[in-house]
Write an enzyme that holds these catalytic residues in place. Sequence first.
Site, PDB file in Angstrom:
ATOM      1  N   HIS A 269      32.163  26.152  27.327  1.00 33.98           N
ATOM      2  CA  HIS A 269      32.555  26.015  28.379  1.00 33.98           C
ATOM      3  C   HIS A 269      33.530  25.157  28.230  1.00 33.98           C
ATOM      4  O   HIS A 269      35.446  25.425  28.883  1.00 33.98           O
ATOM      5  CB  HIS A 269      31.385  25.742  29.606  1.00 33.98           C
ATOM      6  CG  HIS A 269      32.141  26.078  31.119  1.00 33.98           C
ATOM      7  ND1 HIS A 269      31.294  26.812  31.563  1.00 33.98           N
ATOM      8  CD2 HIS A 269      33.041  24.614  31.419  1.00 33.98           C
ATOM      9  CE1 HIS A 269      32.141  26.864  32.961  1.00 33.98           C
ATOM     10  NE2 HIS A 269      33.237  25.480  32.988  1.00 33.98           N
ATOM     11  N   GLU A 270      33.481  23.902  27.664  1.00 32.00           N
ATOM     12  CA  GLU A 270      34.837  22.824  28.095  1.00 32.00           C
ATOM     13  C   GLU A 270      36.448  24.045  27.386  1.00 32.00           C
ATOM     14  O   GLU A 270      36.841  23.272  27.761  1.00 32.00           O
ATOM     15  CB  GLU A 270      33.861  21.398  27.862  1.00 32.00           C
ATOM     16  CG  GLU A 270      33.355  21.319  29.456  1.00 32.00           C
ATOM     17  CD  GLU A 270      34.228  21.356  30.616  1.00 32.00           C
ATOM     18  OE1 GLU A 270      34.955  21.505  31.104  1.00 32.00           O
ATOM     19  OE2 GLU A 270      33.084  21.786  31.684  1.00 32.00           O
ATOM     20  N   HIS A 273      37.714  25.983  29.247  1.00 31.21           N
ATOM     21  CA  HIS A 273      39.244  25.353  29.475  1.00 31.21           C
ATOM     22  C   HIS A 273      40.025  24.363  28.764  1.00 31.21           C
ATOM     23  O   HIS A 273      40.998  25.063  29.748  1.00 31.21           O
ATOM     24  CB  HIS A 273      39.030  23.447  30.092  1.00 31.21           C
ATOM     25  CG  HIS A 273      38.324  24.488  31.764  1.00 31.21           C
ATOM     26  ND1 HIS A 273      38.191  25.722  32.967  1.00 31.21           N
ATOM     27  CD2 HIS A 273      36.228  24.588  31.672  1.00 31.21           C
ATOM     28  CE1 HIS A 273      37.300  25.529  33.759  1.00 31.21           C
ATOM     29  NE2 HIS A 273      36.003  25.102  33.454  1.00 31.21           N
ATOM     30  N   GLU A 299      38.372  28.056  35.790  1.00 29.30           N
ATOM     31  CA  GLU A 299      36.882  28.645  35.883  1.00 29.30           C
ATOM     32  C   GLU A 299      37.071  30.297  34.861  1.00 29.30           C
ATOM     33  O   GLU A 299      35.866  30.681  34.158  1.00 29.30           O
ATOM     34  CB  GLU A 299      36.063  29.098  36.805  1.00 29.30           C
ATOM     35  CG  GLU A 299      34.712  28.851  37.089  1.00 29.30           C
ATOM     36  CD  GLU A 299      34.562  26.907  35.997  1.00 29.30           C
ATOM     37  OE1 GLU A 299      35.139  25.886  35.991  1.00 29.30           O
ATOM     38  OE2 GLU A 299      33.066  27.406  35.702  1.00 29.30           O
TER      39      GLU A 299
HETATM   40 ZN    ZN Z   1      34.111  24.806  34.170  1.00 28.54          ZN
END
Ligand code: ZN
Length: 512
Positions: A269-270, A273, A299
């Site tokens: 997830h990170e 980003h 996001e």
């Molecule tokens: Zn996030």
Amino acid sequence: MSNISLFPAKYQELKNHLRKIQNLENAASILNWDQTTYMPNGGSYARGQQIATLKELAHEKLTDPTIGQLLEDLRSYEQSFPYDSTEASLIRVARRDYERAIRVPSKFMAKFCQHQAISYETWVKAKFLKDFSIVQPYLEKTLELSQELASFFPYKHIADPLIDLVDEGMTVSILRPLFSKLRQKLLPIVEAITDTPPIDDSCLHQYYSREQQLNFGYTVIKRIGFDFQRGRLDVTPHPFTSSFSIGDVRITTRIYENNFSEGLFSTIHEAGHALYEQGISMELEGTLLAGGISSGIHESQSRLWENIVARSRGFWECFYPQLQGTFLKQLSSTSVAKFYQAINRVAKSPIRTDADEVTYNLHIMIRFNLELAMLEGKLAVKDLPEAWNELYKKDLGLVPANNSEGVMQDVHWYGEMIGGMFQGYTLGNLIAAQIYQAAVKYNPEIPVGIEQGNFSLLHQWLKQNIHQHGRKYTANELIYHITGKPLSIEPFIDYIQDKYSNMYQTKVPISA
Ligand code: ZN
């Protein structure tokens, strides 16, 4: 009339001003990163002061009338460049940031920040003691301050300015009908899935050593394109991404030794980003265009990699042999099909951050509606826990065991404000599905690439169409550019129906 020959010099002057503001902001971010990762506890008071000073200086510089004058003088210079040129975009976005910043008095911001710090500390205590009444008066004050912040801007709905701070262009009149349609589609899907016998995900809840988990995560994100020459990975209790320049983008993750999916999917997830921040064109380095557009677009990048890619069957066709080889004892008798089901288990749960991708948006919409009701003055803070529990009963069929697992579970309202805090998560899920659909339409080889471990097809497409532009476009402009349509819930619903009908053998309603 301005003298045309002065334009380049004025533009340079504006750029220099803005660069100093960026430097101050980035220095504050580094101090914050250090505080959250390696700083000894003893440093926290002084560190708070140091960060506050840098932020204050950045705010002073941004609201300096010199900037206002430069922006005014550069209007026709801006118009002489194409809309998506760096020059026109920089002036346009700077004007937006400037006009927003000068509306809010510095005194008010300082007061709000101070309150946020005390409210946060009180929330930590109240959450530990499972006692909402301890933090209630602080949250009441937060509501007042949030309403006051909104009042500095013109608005149709009181939440609009607060949403606009993080998701520019989004308003209650867009989001309310969009979310209500999404909820109506999701509820029967969740019912259909959770009516079937639950999937056994015990394979994920064995002992997985911290070090091996970290190493595996490291390998995966390197493979999907995270550049370790321009970034690093550390461990913190709450994972986050921090960018200090295009050449220095850092992520953190958390590892649980008895829950394999938590660590790996947080890492991915990170990394999603971070790929966004690392992918911004070097031409924008040091300018205020070198960042993400909005909370929803940011996001969308993390969710795309975490859910659409890393929770797909193809992804594990690629990585499962390696995972099984690393954790032979734990996974030798688990097939890739079983593992794929386990990481996609759908269940109604009280905690947002534990939620699967099908139920997740229900958690968000509950929060969004409660924020609106409080800001509108229709829901008093003292009645919030009851309202929370009622909505959880209605949409997720459960009542949290206590307020720490209910209304106090997320830091947002207690550490920041009420309004604009949650819509970005659901926007991210919707945008991710819409963008991925467009990417695959452009290049149908992308899913095959994922299965074969070739992630660059997707990564390059994202870089080309989204990352490189930084903040040049607004979220709505970007979505329209890429997909030819405004934001819509259909691609997400199609994705969910398709994936989970297969997994649950067509028990998911196809046209809810
Ligand atoms: Zn996030």
